[in-house]
Design an enzyme around this catalytic site. Structure first.
Site, PDB file in Angstrom:
ATOM      1  N   GLY A  15       0.779  -1.240   0.000  1.00 35.68           N
ATOM      2  CA  GLY A  15       0.000   0.000   0.000  1.00 35.68           C
ATOM      3  C   GLY A  15       0.802   1.277   0.000  1.00 35.68           C
ATOM      4  O   GLY A  15       0.293   2.335   0.406  1.00 35.68           O
ATOM      5  N   HIS A 112       1.667   0.854 -13.070  1.00 28.57           N
ATOM      6  CA  HIS A 112       2.503  -0.327 -13.342  1.00 28.57           C
ATOM      7  C   HIS A 112       3.965   0.125 -13.352  1.00 28.57           C
ATOM      8  O   HIS A 112       4.277   1.174 -13.914  1.00 28.57           O
ATOM      9  CB  HIS A 112       2.108  -0.964 -14.675  1.00 28.57           C
ATOM     10  CG  HIS A 112       2.878  -2.211 -14.955  1.00 28.57           C
ATOM     11  ND1 HIS A 112       2.648  -3.391 -14.265  1.00 28.57           N
ATOM     12  CD2 HIS A 112       3.907  -2.462 -15.799  1.00 28.57           C
ATOM     13  CE1 HIS A 112       3.493  -4.313 -14.707  1.00 28.57           C
ATOM     14  NE2 HIS A 112       4.273  -3.769 -15.628  1.00 28.57           N
TER      15      HIS A 112
HETATM   16  C1  GAR Z   1       3.913  -1.160  -7.244  1.00 30.45           C
HETATM   17  O1  GAR Z   1       5.240  -1.177  -7.708  1.00 30.45           O
HETATM   18  C2  GAR Z   1       2.946  -1.171  -8.421  1.00 30.45           C
HETATM   19  O2  GAR Z   1       3.394  -0.427  -9.522  1.00 30.45           O
HETATM   20  C3  GAR Z   1       2.885  -2.640  -8.761  1.00 30.45           C
HETATM   21  O3  GAR Z   1       2.837  -3.275  -7.500  1.00 30.45           O
HETATM   22  C4  GAR Z   1       3.569  -2.480  -6.545  1.00 30.45           C
HETATM   23  C5  GAR Z   1       2.657  -2.260  -5.364  1.00 30.45           C
HETATM   24  O4  GAR Z   1       3.345  -1.607  -4.327  1.00 30.45           O
HETATM   25  N1  GAR Z   1       1.754  -2.951  -9.575  1.00 30.45           N
HETATM   26  C6  GAR Z   1       1.774  -3.840 -10.565  1.00 30.45           C
HETATM   27  O5  GAR Z   1       2.743  -4.535 -10.831  1.00 30.45           O
HETATM   28  C7  GAR Z   1       0.482  -3.945 -11.371  1.00 30.45           C
HETATM   29  N2  GAR Z   1       0.661  -4.727 -12.536  1.00 30.45           N
HETATM   30  P1  GAR Z   1       2.551  -0.835  -3.187  1.00 30.45           P
HETATM   31  O6  GAR Z   1       1.538  -1.851  -2.620  1.00 30.45           O
HETATM   32  O7  GAR Z   1       3.589  -0.473  -2.174  1.00 30.45           O
HETATM   33  O8  GAR Z   1       1.862   0.352  -3.799  1.00 30.45           O
END
Ligand code: GAR
Length: 218
Positions: A15, A112
């Protein structure tokens, strides 16, 4: 300023992007507010962070449903009950069916950690390093049925350094994500960025298409 758009954030884990959106929305002139956070993973640390900040946070465990459609029915109902205008997927690692995507068409964003359309899906940073790219980055786009695709609102580029491990590159990209997502949400929530013929156009300068690449490289 017109009424702030009510945003529902979908998460599955840490998050940190959600937290960056909450932080941006705390400023009184920001055109959006985080009205609800939903996780498909009940023990996602992000739920706790949202709750501590006083934001309604709900777990809807996809494992408790027989089908994707049943899960999405409850997801949709929760978002509508909270009178959500815009959805931000922030590390939401669940594929959505065409029915849900179309119901929220042009009202759902995703972030992404690559310069799309390169490196969709998982193991993004590992694959970027393997491919030998010199630049990677992140993309905020409107959601379409195909994973990690849809009209691009904004991108930020960061360098890939010769000795980078996937974790080091991920950390550099994540720093850019935390700036890019609030920036992109502001463009969309204010009405400045709109989808026209499957491209994002900027209403105050319609001739300019996506001028927002990597303003943060130092
Ligand atoms: C982030 O790096 C986001 O860009 C990626 O998951 C991570 C979540 O981190 N999303 C994807 O890969 C979607 N295809 P967070 O929970 O700390 O925001």
């Amino acid at each position: 300023m017109s009424k702030a758009k009510r945003v529902g954030v979908l998460i599955s884990g840490r998050g940190s992007n959600m937290a960056s959106l909450i932080e941006a929305c705390s400023s009184s002139d920001y055109p959006a507010e985080i009205a609800h956070v939903i996780s498909n993973v009940p023990d996602a640390p992000g739920l706790e962070i949202a709750a501590r900040k006083g934001i309604p946070a709900t777990a809807i465990d996809h494992k408790g449903y027989a089908s994707r459609e049943d899960f999405e029915k409850d997801l949709d109902a929760t978002l509508r009950d909270a009178q959500i205008d815009l959805i931000c997927n922030a590390g939401f690692m669940r594929l959505l069916t065409e029915g849900f995507v179309e119901a929220w068409r042009d009202r759902q964003l995703n972030i992404h950690p690559s310069l799309l359309p390169a490196f969709k899906g998982l193991r993004t940073h590992e694959r970027a390093i393997e491919a030998g790219v010199r630049l990677s980055g992140c993309t905020v786009h409107f959601v379409r049925t195909e994973m990690d695709s849809g009209p691009i609102v904004a991108q930020a580029a960061v360098p890939v350094l010769p000795e980078d491990t996937p974790d080091e590159l991920a950390a550099r990209v994540l720093e850019a994500e935390h700036k890019l997502y609030p920036f992109a949400l502001k463009l969309v929530a204010s009405g400045e960025a709109k989808v026209v013929n499957e491209r994002v156009m900027f209403t105050s300068c319609p001739e300019v298409h996506g001028p927002y690449i990597s303003p943060w490289i130092e």
